[in-house]
Structures are given as structure tokens and as C-alpha cells.
Design an enzyme around this catalytic site. Structure first.
Site, PDB file in Angstrom:
ATOM      1  N   LYS A  22       0.832  -1.203   0.000  1.00 29.63           N
ATOM      2  CA  LYS A  22       0.000   0.000   0.000  1.00 29.63           C
ATOM      3  C   LYS A  22       0.870   1.257   0.000  1.00 29.63           C
ATOM      4  CE  LYS A  22      -3.750  -0.147   2.401  1.00 29.63           C
ATOM      5  NZ  LYS A  22      -4.391  -0.455   3.668  1.00 29.63           N
ATOM      6  N   MET A 103      -5.307  -7.357   9.006  1.00 24.66           N
ATOM      7  CA  MET A 103      -4.751  -6.520  10.070  1.00 24.66           C
ATOM      8  C   MET A 103      -5.689  -5.351  10.348  1.00 24.66           C
ATOM      9  SD  MET A 103      -0.762  -6.663   9.173  1.00 24.66           S
ATOM     10  CE  MET A 103      -0.969  -6.553   7.426  1.00 24.66           C
ATOM     11  N   ARG A 336      -3.659  -1.410  -6.140  1.00 29.29           N
ATOM     12  CA  ARG A 336      -2.829  -2.618  -6.044  1.00 29.29           C
ATOM     13  C   ARG A 336      -3.242  -3.529  -7.184  1.00 29.29           C
ATOM     14  NH1 ARG A 336      -5.770  -4.892  -0.578  1.00 29.29           N
ATOM     15  NH2 ARG A 336      -7.839  -4.949  -1.443  1.00 29.29           N
ATOM     16  N   ARG A 560       3.574 -45.535  -9.442  1.00 29.50           N
ATOM     17  CA  ARG A 560       3.758 -46.302  -8.196  1.00 29.50           C
ATOM     18  C   ARG A 560       3.052 -47.642  -8.373  1.00 29.50           C
ATOM     19  NH1 ARG A 560       2.734 -40.878  -5.842  1.00 29.50           N
ATOM     20  NH2 ARG A 560       4.295 -40.407  -4.269  1.00 29.50           N
ATOM     21  N   ARG A 616       8.197 -47.502 -11.167  1.00 26.28           N
ATOM     22  CA  ARG A 616       8.983 -47.777  -9.965  1.00 26.28           C
ATOM     23  C   ARG A 616       8.705 -49.187  -9.465  1.00 26.28           C
ATOM     24  NH1 ARG A 616       8.015 -44.053  -4.807  1.00 26.28           N
ATOM     25  NH2 ARG A 616       6.214 -45.391  -4.531  1.00 26.28           N
ATOM     26  N   GLU A 743      16.015 -40.411  -2.377  1.00 26.01           N
ATOM     27  CA  GLU A 743      15.042 -40.014  -1.352  1.00 26.01           C
ATOM     28  C   GLU A 743      15.526 -40.295   0.068  1.00 26.01           C
ATOM     29  OE1 GLU A 743      11.347 -42.137  -1.967  1.00 26.01           O
ATOM     30  OE2 GLU A 743      12.372 -43.932  -2.642  1.00 26.01           O
ATOM     31  N   GLY A 764      12.874 -38.107  -4.705  1.00 25.47           N
ATOM     32  CA  GLY A 764      11.638 -38.377  -3.959  1.00 25.47           C
ATOM     33  C   GLY A 764      11.627 -37.461  -2.750  1.00 25.47           C
ATOM     34  N   THR A 765      11.133 -36.262  -2.968  1.00 27.68           N
ATOM     35  CA  THR A 765      11.264 -35.262  -1.897  1.00 27.68           C
ATOM     36  C   THR A 765      10.274 -35.478  -0.754  1.00 27.68           C
ATOM     37  OG1 THR A 765       9.972 -33.828  -3.315  1.00 27.68           O
ATOM     38  CG2 THR A 765      12.340 -33.427  -3.230  1.00 27.68           C
ATOM     39  N   ASN A 766       9.326 -36.396  -0.946  1.00 22.83           N
ATOM     40  CA  ASN A 766       8.450 -36.706   0.196  1.00 22.83           C
ATOM     41  C   ASN A 766       9.281 -37.417   1.271  1.00 22.83           C
ATOM     42  OD1 ASN A 766       6.444 -35.820  -1.502  1.00 22.83           O
ATOM     43  ND2 ASN A 766       5.801 -37.870  -2.108  1.00 22.83           N
ATOM     44  N   ASP A 767       9.961 -38.462   0.843  1.00 27.93           N
ATOM     45  CA  ASP A 767      10.802 -39.176   1.803  1.00 27.93           C
ATOM     46  C   ASP A 767      12.032 -38.365   2.176  1.00 27.93           C
ATOM     47  OD1 ASP A 767       9.781 -41.697   2.707  1.00 27.93           O
ATOM     48  OD2 ASP A 767       9.728 -42.298   0.604  1.00 27.93           O
ATOM     49  N   CYS A 829       9.926 -36.376  -8.356  1.00 35.26           N
ATOM     50  CA  CYS A 829       8.584 -36.958  -8.402  1.00 35.26           C
ATOM     51  C   CYS A 829       7.881 -36.887  -7.058  1.00 35.26           C
ATOM     52  CB  CYS A 829       8.627 -38.387  -8.923  1.00 35.26           C
ATOM     53  SG  CYS A 829       9.574 -39.481  -7.866  1.00 35.26           S
TER      54      CYS A 829
HETATM   55  C1  PEP Z   1       8.822 -39.592  -2.468  1.00 34.67           C
HETATM   56  O1  PEP Z   1       9.234 -40.139  -1.454  1.00 34.67           O
HETATM   57  O2  PEP Z   1       8.973 -38.386  -2.709  1.00 34.67           O
HETATM   58  C2  PEP Z   1       8.081 -40.361  -3.476  1.00 34.67           C
HETATM   59  C3  PEP Z   1       7.723 -39.834  -4.625  1.00 34.67           C
HETATM   60  O3  PEP Z   1       7.715 -41.632  -3.129  1.00 34.67           O
HETATM   61  P1  PEP Z   1       6.513 -42.006  -2.170  1.00 34.67           P
HETATM   62  O4  PEP Z   1       5.739 -40.780  -1.897  1.00 34.67           O
HETATM   63  O5  PEP Z   1       5.754 -43.035  -2.892  1.00 34.67           O
HETATM   64  O6  PEP Z   1       7.253 -42.522  -0.956  1.00 34.67           O
HETATM   65 MG    MG Z   2       9.359 -42.305  -1.373  1.00 33.00          MG
END
Ligand code: PEP
Ligand code: MG
Length: 882
Positions: A22, A103, A336, A560, A616, A743, A764-767, A829
Site C-alpha cells: 500500500k 490486520m 494494487r 507407483r 517404480r 530419497e 523423492g522429496t516426500n521421503d 517426483c
Molecule cells: C517420495 O518419497 O517423494 C516419493 C515420490 O515416493 P513415495 O511418496 O511413494 O514414498
Molecule cells: Mg518415497
């Protein structure tokens, strides 16, 4: 001395981080010579130092604030607290990112028992003066002293009732005087001291309160939703008041330079004559469309239209403006970039390029990739809709179809959502306190408010269908009833709304997927022309694969294989395989699985003709596939023709303390190589079958959960040996690759060695996030609640790739892999493959592709283009830790 305060004339649009959105835009408009009331901005740095100092303004800040007040007095010719020509100001928040309504704001500051009299005389309008004072007392009490607004509202209602007034406008100056007196009394009773009469004290307390509001519940929650860091702080703008409630030649409104729902290039907004801004936004009176201003005050309308056009050209984007007309003179209070629906975002982008206002890259950068999701949202099925009756209508505030069980409060909505229900939030009007309930609702219906009311703006931002101003819907929040045409609906009753048409329906109407417009195709094409990253999809079934290809996927980055067995008809063979205690039994079960997998792979290859498909090997955390309750165990034992005790014994044996760190991933195939053999056979036999049909097939066999190169060496041999057997048997070969998931942190650290054995890496960014943080994917929720409370985390650390930690591991692995094999292809992935911020990071690391769920493919295409636009030198810049 550090500069904490900037006059509007000293700033510009480039100073957003310091002056907030702003403040920097007010400065820019001042520079452009637009009619902006004078003022100054206290910086976001001051906000941070206010917190560092334990929640107080430092003496230096106060000194600079009063110095700027003195400059404002010179500029305006008015004097703060003066009894001849008093200066009144507003105090408003303004963070770097727009956080509408989150706010606090204080208006009419500078009034006291004496100044109000001067204002009454000066304007010849005592009603106005006292109305302004009572509003100030309410806001100051509410915002600064945290007195519940209810106290003031109740007193107001009482006086209205006594004098027979239907709305605030029916109250005369004596009523307003009486109300003011009562409000002052309420304030003193609750606060234990009289309302502050010293304008300087009022100012310092209000600025402090706005800084404090940066950390109120709704602001923190909004930041968590939008991943806005708390460290940004808010700026505070102090601006001369101009009044839209000075009679019939005064008014106030908000307008977009184009239609924010459809993108149509036509001024779009609402205003109210003889009103203050809060009346429009809060939905207290129903405003008039801006087009009426053309008839009512043509000169003002034209001036406004010209300013809107000028600002659009100046910023290269659609604008959202707030204005006030004070006795026939136009003032711009804010501009804005306008929040818009996904449909409008695409229309505006395509039009602005055609009109020459923005280039393709600029236009693409302005589209929020996450908003594309809304375009892919369902609409009502025409057959189902044909049978439904419209029971009420309202303003089509945010498009899309939604059905849900009625909830009358945000808390009720939240609780119902937690209980797994689909909720439709029904309220007279919403306020920022409702944010959590709105966020979990399928749709929102309000009986009051216009297209720019809180409900409308917030719902559009969330991509949630919303209808506002449905006056036929009588809502009694106390008794929790919605009455439409004499029929009552209560909590838990189903209703459906169409936010595109504004129609409300009784009952639950079935929905269908959205259709994709020409603009969508254009934007996707522009994105594809620019982006460097490939976009693949995570698809486990032929149906998902087809959908993803339709949405632009360029291959499968993760299939998967265990997910193929979630279906009722298949889980049996899979469970049989899991509980098999010897190779013979396991091979028997695998033999049943083989044809099912091969068939699915064939169909997946067909839908991905010409594109790579990464499959996989099994990675089932076993606990996800075994029955847990007694009833299911008994049933499964019967199916498997084994005794209940025998099955229970196996389940106990398979029980793992940490299943996510247990017998899953490549460990399973190392224990039982026959699993990898069967899967390789299914993958390659399917490839041979479709190749014979003329399908171009590129299988990539991916080994999960590798932490040590020898695991991959071992399984690669199993895969290659099996392949040779199959090719010999079939008398035909297919090209394929063998690669691995990255991963586990150790895989990143030893990526150079692993790369020697791998044709590709997929992160495997989840693990990797789970193991990087040591934070369970399944149990993080509870922990995070405590972490948010203590401010250790501001938002879910797993929602974007953590560039400071997990990201460093990824950068290390990327560097090591490329050193071993410069041309090796790299992708991602994990879920982050569909997250715009994480996609930018993958672009910076120079990945070949990201892979995400089918419906996020368009988001990924646009995000990848935006990443290239923002960082075209991807090979030179790696921004880890930034
Ligand atoms: C991961 O771990 O990022 C992944 C893609 O595998 P999953 O989620 O099946 O463990
Ligand atoms: Mg995994």
C-alpha cells in the site's frame, strides 16, 4: 540515524519490501501526480524493530513520526489537534504481500471532545462530525484497546430501536451525539480511564496497535495459508482523512480496472454516496454498481476511468482501486494489482498482450499458477442441474459449483470438515475471523454484501465458489436457520451453489469436471514456448495417464506400482504376496499379479505413446496394505484359506516399529528378488506387446529407497538378467533405462557413486523431506500444531522444498551426479513437483523435468515458464539457502 518514516513523495513502487504494497503504491501515485491524500509510511523495518524492542516504538521512531506529522501539517495547511483547522488521519496497515482485512485500521484519528465541535462547525454538519467521532471511538476501542465491538454495536442497536431508525442513515445529529456520549462512557467503564484526548497519544497507540496486529490470529493463519514469512513485518500508513460521508456530493467505493470475475475490460466495482469506506467493504449497506456513477457524476467517472487506465499502463496489470469523493473532488486512496479468478486471470493476460499493455512474459508472470486449479474444478452435471430448483439467487462472487452441508459459523464449518464432511458456510456476512472456516468450506453463501465484500474477495482468492448478497436467504445465526421462501434449512442440510451464476439450490447436485477454454490453451502454449523444464506426471493407472496427457504431461515421472493394487478386486493377490512365507507361495501370488500389471502397463504405454514412462519397483510400506482390525483379519484369513491364528502370527511378524524406515523400497526386492523379476517381466513384456502395435515406448525402471550403491548394483543385475531372458524369449528387444529414486539423505551424499550405476535420478522429496527433517510424513500434524504455537515453524515446512536443508542435499546430489555423468537426466517426483515455489528451485538446479499429479500439470507448466522468466540463466544461478 536510520530512516523509519518516508513521506509519500519520498518513496516509489520499487520500495515494496520497505514500505509495504500500500505504502509503495501510494508513493508511486504521488510521484505520478495523482490525487492522493498526503501522508507518510512507517517502514516494515520499524515493525521488526518494534518487536525486537519487546512491542514498543523506540524514541527514534516516535521522533521521526512527529517530524513527518509536522511536514504533513505544512503540506495540508492543517494542524493535528488544532481547534481551528484540525488535521485528521487514518492509520492503516500495509504489508509487502496483500493480506486483505487481516490486520487493523483506525480512521478519523485526531478527534476528541473539542475537535469534534470544530469539525461540526467547519463542515456545518454536526451529524457527520459525531458520526466520525463515534466510529473513531469504536475503532480505537476495538483495535487499540481490544474492547469487544459487541459493546458498541449493542448500544447502537438500542438507540436505533429507541428512535425507530431502520438504518444508521436514519439517525440524526442528536442521535449521533447521544451515541458518542454513550460510547465514551462504555469506553471509560471497560477501560477504567477516559477516552484519550491527546491526538499524539492516539496516534502512537494506534501505530503500535497496527504493528501488533501483524501477529494476530487471523494474520498468522493467513500467512500460513499463503506462505508469507512473519519476518517481513507490516508497514503502517498515516494519511490525511478525506470524507465520503459529507453529504450527497461525497461518496466512496472500490473498483477494479477490469472485471475480476471474468476479466472483461470494463471498470468494475461499487460505490455508495454519503458513506465511509468501511460501509462498502463490510457489506453494511448494499452498494451501487460503478456504472451508475457515469450518470450521477460523469466528470468524476471519467476522471476515475482515466486514472484506472493510466495505472494499468503504468503497472502493466489490472488494478484494484479504492477511492473517495469528498464534496465533488476525487481522491485515490489505494491501488494494487487486483485479485481475480483464474478465468479472469487468463482473459486479462491474453487481452493485455493483445492491447500491448504487457508483453507475454510479463502477462504470464502475473498469473498465480495455483489459481489454475479452479479452472479444473467441477461444474454441476447438466442432467442433475435440470432437475434442481433455484431457491434463491445472489451475486456471482466467485465461480464454480459446490455442494455441502450447511454450517452457520466458522467453528461449525471447521468441526464438520474435521469430521470428514463437505461443508457449505452460510453467513449473513463474513469477517476476517471466519478465515479458517472459509478455508475448509466447499462454498460460501452470504445474505449481505456486494462483489467486493469480505466474503467475495477472500473466496475469489481461495478459488472457492461463493455467492454474496443473496437477500432472499434469511439467515438467523443465533437459531442456526436459513429460511428461503418460508422453508427452513438448518445445520447439516445439503444445499448447492453456483458461484458463476449466483444460483442457490436445495439439496446436493452432482458435479462434473470443468471444460478448458481457448485462453487456457493460449496461456499453456506461451508457457510451453518459454519453459526449460519438462513436465511429467505421477500416474498409476491408464485413466490418470490419459487425463495427464490431455493436460499436457510429457511422460510419466512416477508410476507407483503398488497403487495399482488398491482396487478391491486386486488387493487379494497383493496381500497374498505380502503374507507369503516362502518363495514358492510368493511366486504363486506374483504369477497372479503379473498379467494384471502387464495389462495396466500396456494401457499406460498406449496413452503415453512416444513419451517416457518411469515405472517404480514395488515400494509398499507394508502396513498400508495389511488389515488392522479383527474383522478384516478374519475375512482375509478365510480368503487366504489359512487359520486366523496363522494370519495373525504373520501380521505380528511383519509388524515394524518404524514401517517408513522398514521393509520397503528396494529392501523388499533385495530380500525377494522374484518381486523385481516379475515386475521387470511385466514392464518389458508390455513394452514388446505395444511396440508390435506401433506404439513408441520408452520404459524407465526405477529402484526406490536406495541409500547404498550396492543395493542398486544388486537389483540392476536382477533387472538386466531378467530383461535378457524376456528379450530372448520374445525374439525382440526394447530400449529401456534403469535408474533410482534419490530419497534418503545418504543417497544424496553418495550420489557420485550411485550415479555410476544409474541412467537417471528422480528425487523423492516426500521421503527426502521426511528423513531430512526426521519428521514422520504420517504424524507431522500434531507436532506442527505445537510448533506453530511456539513460533518454531510459521507454516508447514514440508509444503515447499526446504532450500536451507533438504535443498542443499539436492544441490549436492545434483552436482555429484553431473560430475559422474554430465548428461544424466534428473527429475523430481515428490509432491513438490506440483508446487510453484519448489518448481522454481528445480529449475535453478537445472533439472530436466518435474513430475506431479495430473491436475497439477498445468500449474507446473506455467510455474516452469515463470521460473525461466525470473531466472533465465539457470545454469549460472543456484540459489540454495536463499
Ligand atoms: C517420495 O518419497 O517423494 C516419493 C515420490 O515416493 P513415495 O511418496 O511413494 O514414498
Ligand atoms: Mg518415497
Amino acid at each position: 540515524m536510520k530512516k523509519y518514516v518516508y513521506m509519500f513523495a519520498e518513496g516509489n513502487a520499487g520500495m515494496k519490501n520497505l514500505l509495504g504494497g500500500k505504502g509503495s503504491n501510494l508513493a508511486e501515485m504521488t510521484r505520478l501526480g495523482l490525487p492522493v491524500p498526503q501522508g507518510f509510511t512507517i517502514t516494515t523495518e520499524a515493525c521488526n524493530e518494534y518487536y525486537d524492542a519487546g512491542g514498543v516504538l523506540t524514541a527514534e521512531m516516535e521522533e521521526q513520526i512527529f517530524k513527518s506529522m509536522a511536514e504533513m501539517e505544512i503540506l495540508t495547511g492543517k494542524v493535528f489537534g488544532d481547534l481551528k483547522n484540525p488535521l485528521l488521519v487514518s492509520v492503516r496497515s500495509g504489508a509487502r504481500a496483500s493480506m486483505p482485512g487481516m490486520m487493523d485500521t483506525v480512521l478519523n484519528l485526531g478527534l476528541n471532545d473539542e475537535v469534534v465541535e470544530v469539525l461540526a462547525k467547519e463542515t456545518g454538519n454536526p451529524r457527520f462530525a459525531y458520526d466520525s467521532y463515534r466510529r473513531f471511538i469504536t475503532m480505537f476501542g476495538d483495535v487499540v484497546m481490544e474492547i469487544d465491538k459487541e459493546h458498541f454495536d449493542a448500544a447502537m442497536d438500542e438507540i436505533k430501536e429507541r428512535s425507530g431508525a431502520l438504518s444508521d442513515n436514519d439517525l440524526d445529529s442528536d442521535d449521533m451525539k447521544e451515541i458518542t456520549k454513550t460510547f465514551l462512557k462504555i469506553y471509560e467503564e471497560i477501560q477504567g480511564e477516559p477516552f484519550p484526548q491527546d491526538p499524539k497519544e492516539q496516534l502512537i497507540s494506534s501505530i503500535t496497535a497496527v504493528f501488533r496486529s501483524w501477529n494476530n490470529f487471523r494474520a498468522v493463519y493467513y500467512r500460513r495459508m499463503h506462505n508469507i514469512p512473519g519476518s517481513w513485518g507490516t508497514a503502517v500508513n498515516v494519511q490525511e482523512m478525506v470524507y465520503g460521508n459529507l453529504g450527497e456530493t461525497s461518496g466512496t467505493g472500490v473498483a477494479f480496472s477490469r472485471n475480476p470475475a471474468t476479466g472483461e475490460n470494463k471498470l468494475y466495482g461499487e460505490y455508495l454516496m454519503n458513506a465511509q469506506g468501511e460501509d462498502v467493504v463490510a457489506g453494511i449497506r448494499t452498494p451501487v454498481p460503478i456504472s451508475h456513477l457515469h450518470e450521477q457524476m460523469p466528470e468524476i467517472y471519467n476522471e476515475f476511468q482515466n486514472i484506472a487506465d493510466r495505472l494499468e499502463h503504468h503497472y502493466g496489470d489490472m488494478q484494484d482501486l479504492e477511492f473517495t469523493i469528498e464534496k465533488g473532488k476525487l481522491f485515490i486512496l489505494q491501488t494494487r494489482s487486483g485479485k481475480r479468478t483464474a478465468m479472469a486471470a487468463l482473459q486479462v493476460a491474453v487481452d493485455m498482450v493483445a492491447e500491448g499493455i504487457a508483453g507475454k512474459e510479463e502477462a504470464l508472470s502475473r498469473i498465480d499458477p495455483n489459481s489454475l486449479d479452479a479452472l479444473l474444478h467441477p461444474a454441476f452435471k447438466p442432467e442433475a442441474l435440470a432437475k434442481a430448483d433455484v431457491i434463491a439467487t445472489g451475486l456471482p462472487a466467485s465461480p464454480g459449483a459446490a455442494a455441502g452441508e450447511i454450517a452457520f459459523t466458522a467453528e461449525e464449518a471447521f468441526a464438520a470438515h474435521e469430521a470428514g464432511k463437505k461443508v457449505l458456510l452460510v453467513r449473513t456476512e463474513t469477517s476476517p475471523e471466519d478465515i479458517q472456516g472459509m478455508n475448509v468450506s466447499e462454498g460460501i453463501l452470504t445474505s449481505r454484501g456486494g462483489m467486493t465484500s469480505h466474503a467475495a474477495v477472500v473466496a475469489r482468492g481461495m478459488g472457492t465458489p461463493c455467492i454474496t448478497g443473496s437477500t432472499a436467504s434469511q439467515i438467523d445465526e443465533k437459531t442456526k436457520t436459513l429460511t428461503i421462501k418460508g422453508k427452513a434449512y438448518t445445520s447439516g442440510d445439503w444445499i448447492s451453489i453456483d458461484g458463476t451464476t449466483g444460483n442457490v439450490y436445495a439439496g446436493q447436485i452432482e458435479t462434473q469436471p470443468a471444460e478448458i477454454s481457448d485462453n487456457f490453451a493460449t496461456i499453456m502454449q506461451w508457457s510451453d514456448d518459454i519453459r526449460q523444464l519438462g513436465i511429467r506426471t505421477n500416474a498409476d493407472t491408464p485413466t490418470d495417464a490419459e487425463k495427464a496427457r490431455e493436460l499436457g504431461a510429457e511422460g510419466i515421472g512416477l508410476c507407483r506400482t503398488e497403487h495399482m493394487f488398491f482396487g478391491e478386486d486386486r488387493i487379494f493377490a497383493f496381500r497374498q504376496m505380502i503374507v507369503a512365507r516362502n518363495e514358492v507361495d510368493r511366486r504363486k501370488a506374483l504369477a497372479k499379479i503379473l498379467p494384471v500389471q502387464q495389462d495396466d502397463f500396456e494401457n499406460i504405454y498406449r496413452s503415453m505413446d512416444g513419451l517416457p514412462v518411469t515405472i517404480r519397483l514395488l515400494d509398499p510400506p507394508l502396513h498400508e496394505f495389511l488389515p488392522t482390525n479383527e474383522k478384516e483379519i478374519i475375512e482375509l484369513a478365510a480368503e487366504l484359506a489359512m487359520t486366523h491364528e496363522a494370519l495373525k502370527g504373520i501380521i505380528t511378524e511383519l509388524h515394524e516399529t518404524n514401517p517408513m524406515l522398514g521393509h520397503r523400497g528396494c529392501r523388499l526386492a533385495i530380500s525377494y528378488p522374484e518381486i523385481a523379476e516379475m515386475q521387470t517381466e511385466a514392464i518389458l513384456r508390455a513394452a514388446i506387446v505395444v511396440k508390435r502395435e506401433g506404439v513408441k515406448v520408452f520404459p524407465e525402471i526405477m529402484v526406490p529407497l536406495v541409500s547404498e550403491v550396492k543395493e542398486l548394483t544388486f537389483l540392476k543385475k536382477v533387472i538386466l538378467d531378467t530383461a535378457e531372458r524376456i528379450f530372448k524369449d520374445a525374439g525382440e528387444r526394447v530400449e529401456f533405462e534403469v535408474g533410482t529414486m534419490i530419497e534418503i539423505p545418504r543417497a544424496c551424499i553418495t550420489a557420485d557413486a550411485i550415479a555410476k550405476e544409474a541412467d537417471f535420478f528422480s528425487f523423492g522429496t516426500n521421503d527426502l523431506t521426511q528423513m531430512g527433517y526426521g519428521l514422520s510424513r504420517d504424524d507431522a500434524g500434531q507436532i506442527l500444531t505445537a510448533y506453530y504455537k511456539e513460533g518454531i515453524f510459521e507454516f508447514d515446512p514440508t509444503s515447499h522444498i526446504d532450500r536451507d536443508g533438504v535443498g542443499v542435499l539436492m544441490e549436492m546430489a545434483t552436482g555429484k551426479a553431473r560430475k559422474t555423468k554430465p548428461q544424466m537426466h534428473l527429475g523430481i517426483c515428490g509432491e513438490h513437483g506440483g508446487d510453484p515455489v519448489s518448481i522454481e528451485f528445480c529449475h535453478l538446479l537445472g533439472f530436466d523435468y518435474v513430475s506431479c499429479s495430473p491436475f497439477r500439470v498445468p500449474i507446473a507448466r506455467l510455474s516452469a515458464a515463470q521460473a525461466e522468466i525470473a531466472y533465465p540463466n539457470k545454469d549460472k544461478k543456484i540459489l540454495v539457502g536463499s
